[in-house]
Design a protein around this motif. Structure first.
Motif, PDB file in Angstrom:
ATOM      1  N   ALA A 155     -10.999  21.301  -4.718  1.00  0.00           N
ATOM      2  CA  ALA A 155     -11.518  21.488  -3.360  1.00  0.00           C
ATOM      3  C   ALA A 155     -12.699  20.571  -3.077  1.00  0.00           C
ATOM      4  CB  ALA A 155     -11.918  22.943  -3.149  1.00  0.00           C
ATOM      5  N   GLY A 156     -13.608  20.433  -4.041  1.00  0.00           N
ATOM      6  CA  GLY A 156     -14.784  19.591  -3.826  1.00  0.00           C
ATOM      7  C   GLY A 156     -14.418  18.136  -3.621  1.00  0.00           C
ATOM      8  N   LEU A 157     -13.469  17.642  -4.409  1.00  0.00           N
ATOM      9  CA  LEU A 157     -13.022  16.256  -4.263  1.00  0.00           C
ATOM     10  C   LEU A 157     -12.305  16.064  -2.933  1.00  0.00           C
ATOM     11  CD1 LEU A 157     -12.533  13.416  -5.452  1.00  0.00           C
ATOM     12  CD2 LEU A 157     -10.427  14.323  -6.478  1.00  0.00           C
ATOM     13  N   THR A 158     -11.472  17.035  -2.560  1.00  0.00           N
ATOM     14  CA  THR A 158     -10.754  16.961  -1.282  1.00  0.00           C
ATOM     15  C   THR A 158     -11.734  16.912  -0.120  1.00  0.00           C
ATOM     16  OG1 THR A 158      -8.895  18.203  -2.222  1.00  0.00           O
ATOM     17  CG2 THR A 158      -9.049  18.108   0.173  1.00  0.00           C
ATOM     18  N   ALA A 159     -12.775  17.748  -0.188  1.00  0.00           N
ATOM     19  CA  ALA A 159     -13.775  17.782   0.886  1.00  0.00           C
ATOM     20  C   ALA A 159     -14.529  16.463   0.977  1.00  0.00           C
ATOM     21  CB  ALA A 159     -14.750  18.935   0.651  1.00  0.00           C
ATOM     22  N   ALA A 160     -14.984  15.957  -0.163  1.00  0.00           N
ATOM     23  CA  ALA A 160     -15.789  14.733  -0.166  1.00  0.00           C
ATOM     24  C   ALA A 160     -14.983  13.529   0.299  1.00  0.00           C
ATOM     25  CB  ALA A 160     -16.360  14.481  -1.555  1.00  0.00           C
ATOM     26  N   GLU A 199      -7.922  18.695  12.399  1.00  0.00           N
ATOM     27  CA  GLU A 199      -6.816  19.650  12.300  1.00  0.00           C
ATOM     28  C   GLU A 199      -6.523  20.093  10.864  1.00  0.00           C
ATOM     29  OE1 GLU A 199      -3.926  18.152  15.992  1.00  0.00           O
ATOM     30  OE2 GLU A 199      -3.279  17.941  13.913  1.00  0.00           O
ATOM     31  N   SER A 200      -6.773  19.225   9.895  1.00  0.00           N
ATOM     32  CA  SER A 200      -6.174  19.465   8.576  1.00  0.00           C
ATOM     33  C   SER A 200      -7.115  19.510   7.385  1.00  0.00           C
ATOM     34  CB  SER A 200      -5.121  18.387   8.306  1.00  0.00           C
ATOM     35  OG  SER A 200      -5.710  17.088   8.327  1.00  0.00           O
ATOM     36  N   LEU A 201      -8.330  18.967   7.482  1.00  0.00           N
ATOM     37  CA  LEU A 201      -9.176  18.867   6.297  1.00  0.00           C
ATOM     38  C   LEU A 201      -9.527  20.241   5.730  1.00  0.00           C
ATOM     39  CD1 LEU A 201     -10.749  17.372   4.174  1.00  0.00           C
ATOM     40  CD2 LEU A 201     -12.616  17.060   5.817  1.00  0.00           C
ATOM     41  N   GLY A 211      -4.871  23.691  -2.038  1.00  0.00           N
ATOM     42  CA  GLY A 211      -4.535  22.401  -2.616  1.00  0.00           C
ATOM     43  C   GLY A 211      -3.056  22.082  -2.621  1.00  0.00           C
ATOM     44  N   LYS A 212      -2.217  23.089  -2.371  1.00  0.00           N
ATOM     45  CA  LYS A 212      -0.765  22.873  -2.373  1.00  0.00           C
ATOM     46  C   LYS A 212      -0.179  22.726  -0.969  1.00  0.00           C
ATOM     47  CE  LYS A 212      -0.012  25.480  -6.668  1.00  0.00           C
ATOM     48  NZ  LYS A 212       0.313  24.292  -7.481  1.00  0.00           N
ATOM     49  N   ASN A 213      -1.044  22.692   0.045  1.00  0.00           N
ATOM     50  CA  ASN A 213      -0.586  22.611   1.437  1.00  0.00           C
ATOM     51  C   ASN A 213      -0.133  21.180   1.740  1.00  0.00           C
ATOM     52  OD1 ASN A 213      -0.380  22.432   4.274  1.00  0.00           O
ATOM     53  ND2 ASN A 213      -1.874  24.064   4.561  1.00  0.00           N
ATOM     54  N   LEU A 214       1.174  20.938   1.626  1.00  0.00           N
ATOM     55  CA  LEU A 214       1.697  19.577   1.775  1.00  0.00           C
ATOM     56  C   LEU A 214       1.542  19.055   3.197  1.00  0.00           C
ATOM     57  CD1 LEU A 214       3.053  17.149   0.468  1.00  0.00           C
ATOM     58  CD2 LEU A 214       5.280  18.198   0.952  1.00  0.00           C
ATOM     59  N   GLU A 215       1.663  19.934   4.190  1.00  0.00           N
ATOM     60  CA  GLU A 215       1.493  19.482   5.575  1.00  0.00           C
ATOM     61  C   GLU A 215       0.072  18.988   5.808  1.00  0.00           C
ATOM     62  OE1 GLU A 215       1.931  21.005  10.222  1.00  0.00           O
ATOM     63  OE2 GLU A 215       2.409  22.368   8.583  1.00  0.00           O
ATOM     64  N   ALA A 216      -0.908  19.768   5.318  1.00  0.00           N
ATOM     65  CA  ALA A 216      -2.305  19.350   5.479  1.00  0.00           C
ATOM     66  C   ALA A 216      -2.575  18.068   4.702  1.00  0.00           C
ATOM     67  CB  ALA A 216      -3.248  20.464   5.015  1.00  0.00           C
ATOM     68  N   ARG A 217      -2.018  17.970   3.497  1.00  0.00           N
ATOM     69  CA  ARG A 217      -2.205  16.757   2.694  1.00  0.00           C
ATOM     70  C   ARG A 217      -1.560  15.553   3.382  1.00  0.00           C
ATOM     71  NH1 ARG A 217      -6.106  17.239  -1.307  1.00  0.00           N
ATOM     72  NH2 ARG A 217      -5.911  19.271  -2.285  1.00  0.00           N
ATOM     73  N   ALA A 255       0.853  -1.186   0.000  1.00  0.00           N
ATOM     74  CA  ALA A 255       0.000   0.000   0.000  1.00  0.00           C
ATOM     75  C   ALA A 255       0.890   1.238   0.000  1.00  0.00           C
ATOM     76  CB  ALA A 255      -0.901   0.006   1.231  1.00  0.00           C
ATOM     77  N   VAL A 256       0.579   2.184  -0.888  1.00  0.00           N
ATOM     78  CA  VAL A 256       1.401   3.385  -1.051  1.00  0.00           C
ATOM     79  C   VAL A 256       0.540   4.629  -0.852  1.00  0.00           C
ATOM     80  CG1 VAL A 256       2.971   4.641  -2.562  1.00  0.00           C
ATOM     81  CG2 VAL A 256       2.820   2.137  -2.726  1.00  0.00           C
ATOM     82  N   ASN A 257       0.932   5.475   0.084  1.00  0.00           N
ATOM     83  CA  ASN A 257       0.259   6.754   0.306  1.00  0.00           C
ATOM     84  C   ASN A 257       1.295   7.879   0.229  1.00  0.00           C
ATOM     85  OD1 ASN A 257      -2.775   6.809   1.253  1.00  0.00           O
ATOM     86  ND2 ASN A 257      -1.895   4.879   1.981  1.00  0.00           N
ATOM     87  N   ASP A 258       1.327   8.548  -0.893  1.00  0.00           N
ATOM     88  CA  ASP A 258       2.262   9.638  -1.123  1.00  0.00           C
ATOM     89  C   ASP A 258       1.469  10.937  -1.241  1.00  0.00           C
ATOM     90  OD1 ASP A 258       4.112  11.492  -2.053  1.00  0.00           O
ATOM     91  OD2 ASP A 258       5.142  10.040  -3.325  1.00  0.00           O
ATOM     92  N   PRO A 259       1.532  11.822  -0.225  1.00  0.00           N
ATOM     93  CA  PRO A 259       0.742  13.052  -0.273  1.00  0.00           C
ATOM     94  C   PRO A 259       1.104  13.974  -1.431  1.00  0.00           C
ATOM     95  CG  PRO A 259       2.273  13.089   1.579  1.00  0.00           C
ATOM     96  CD  PRO A 259       2.281  11.698   1.034  1.00  0.00           C
ATOM     97  N   GLU A 260       2.292  13.791  -2.004  1.00  0.00           N
ATOM     98  CA  GLU A 260       2.658  14.617  -3.154  1.00  0.00           C
ATOM     99  C   GLU A 260       1.770  14.315  -4.361  1.00  0.00           C
ATOM    100  OE1 GLU A 260       6.853  14.030  -3.738  1.00  0.00           O
ATOM    101  OE2 GLU A 260       7.381  15.432  -2.127  1.00  0.00           O
ATOM    102  N   LEU A 261       1.236  13.084  -4.435  1.00  0.00           N
ATOM    103  CA  LEU A 261       0.296  12.745  -5.508  1.00  0.00           C
ATOM    104  C   LEU A 261      -1.086  13.350  -5.267  1.00  0.00           C
ATOM    105  CD1 LEU A 261       1.074   8.955  -6.165  1.00  0.00           C
ATOM    106  CD2 LEU A 261       1.911  10.942  -7.438  1.00  0.00           C
ATOM    107  N   MET A 262      -1.321  13.840  -4.052  1.00  0.00           N
ATOM    108  CA  MET A 262      -2.630  14.384  -3.686  1.00  0.00           C
ATOM    109  C   MET A 262      -2.688  15.904  -3.788  1.00  0.00           C
ATOM    110  SD  MET A 262      -3.197  11.912  -0.361  1.00  0.00           S
ATOM    111  CE  MET A 262      -2.809  10.160  -0.479  1.00  0.00           C
TER     112      MET A 262
END
Length: 385
Positions: free
Chosen positions: A186-191, A226-228, A235-241, A174-181
């Motif tokens: 905004a709508g997709l991030t929220a949902a 804290e972060s959503l 959309g470029k906030n890497l810490e939040a992502r 399983a790979v979770n790389d926030p740089e890909l996110m």
């Protein structure tokens, strides 16, 4: 004393900025020669898929791309993918995306080793053999399908979402790389973020919750609180992502082992009937379902309120659990989550959808006993807003 538990996690978990660059190492360890890349056309057009396939090409790993996965993947998507997998002589799967490509990849992997049709595996633990190796690269902080033993496929003929719970579908890596996110809309991030929150809350209060799942769920709720909002605003906030990537991941580990509840049972029907995105369906139902559930687990909802940043000092349990419900409603407003009445939902369908939701595999985990009439009442309360 905690009873015996069998806990399922992917064997290898890569998480954090730059994680995707490590996939070639894992592919070579698995001795895979040709990968079947399962994704969707949107991610391919946005260049996200190329960021992953560039890693394959640099390592001289052969692959073929299947990008015909719908937002709510169908049995036909799976069968088309399986045909291409077989004809391409692949020996492993690389899934790239959110829940839709991940779920389609799991179904393809199970059918390749077990045969049959997708409906044969609806329910719990129906397959006999483990899927072909899957390396699951997640691109949204939401579904966590890359780490779970669940997948959901729409049966077009019956117009229902089939929920399949099967340890044999678990990804190998399983790979979770926030740089890909980064730069996701905004709508997709929220949902998708609200989907992760739904996983965290439902797995915290489900009948199947236990010590480890409780710990994971509360941490996921805290990270999302804290972060959503920051991830949606920028959309470029890497810490939040990064925080959201961790939140989605650990909420997935929790619900994969503890179970869910009727938010998902009800959301599955909205997805299959109206093709409503899964994250949106969960998000618009969450406050109303948990208002119903909270009366039987007020202590846990007090903890949820605290994890979401609410001050509950000096409040009664009932007052504290109401703070949690208010926090969920306020979050939905801040994130511009639509109301049910703003979707294609038809109130005349409510009884039929409620019957289907009652039969959904997730319903058994709900902390408060529920009837078809109860589910219908919640649909209508959500519709009225």
């Amino acid at each position: 004393m905690e009873p015996f538990r069998r806990i399922y996690f992917p064997a290898i978990n890569l998480i954090g900025p730059g994680a995707v660059k490590e996939i070639a190492v894992e592919i070579k360890k698995l001795e895979l020669k040709k990968l079947f890349v399962v994704t969707d056309k949107m991610l391919r057009s946005l260049g996200v898929v190329k960021k992953v396939t560039d890693v394959l090409e640099a390592a001289q790993i052969d692959y073929v791309i299947f990008d015909d996965v719908k937002p709510n993947p169908t049995t036909q998507n799976v069968y088309s993918g399986l045909d291409l997998y077989k004809s391409s002589a692949c020996d492993g799967i690389l899934s790239i995306g959110g829940g839709s490509p991940q779920d389609a990849a799991k179904a393809i992997g199970i059918l390749e080793t077990n045969g049959g049709k997708v409906p044969d595996y609806e329910g719990i633990g129906k397959s006999q053999k483990k899927s072909v190796p899957i390396l699951a690269v997640n691109t949204t902080a939401g579904t966590a399908s890359e780490v779970t033993i669940n997948y959901v496929i729409t049966d077009e003929e019956r117009k229902i979402k089939m929920v399949i719970v099967d340890p044999n579908c678990l990804a190998t890596v399983a790979v979770n790389d926030p740089e890909l996110m980064l730069d996701k809309p905004a709508g997709l991030t929220a949902a998708t973020g609200m989907d992760a929150l739904t996983h965290a809350i439902e797995s915290y209060i489900t009948k199947g919750s236990f010590r480890l799942s409780d710990t994971l769920s509360l941490e996921a709720i805290r990270l999302i609180g804290e972060s959503l909002e920051d991830a949606v605003k920028d959309g470029k906030n890497l810490e939040a992502r990064s925080k959201m990537a961790w939140a989605s991941y650990i909420a997935g580990l929790s619900f994969s082992n503890a179970g869910l509840g009727i938010v998902h049972s009800m959301a599955h029907q909205l997805g299959s009937e109206y093709d409503l995105p899964h994250g949106v369906a969960n998000a618009l139902l969450l406050p109303y379902v948990e208002e119903y559930n909270s009366v039987v687990c007020e202590e846990k909802f007090k903890n949820i309120a605290q994890a979401l940043g609410r001050n509950v000092d000096g409040l009664s349990l009932t007052e504290a659990k109401n703070e949690a419900i208010d926090a969920l409603k306020e979050m939905a407003v801040k994130l511009n989550i639509p109301l049910l009445k703003d979707t294609s939902f038809n109130p005349e369908d409510a009884e039929r959808l409620s019957i289907q939701a009652f039969a959904d595999v997730c319903t058994g985990g709900n902390p408060r006993e529920v009837t078809v009439a109860d589910i219908q009442a919640i649909y209508m309360k959500a519709f009225r807003g």
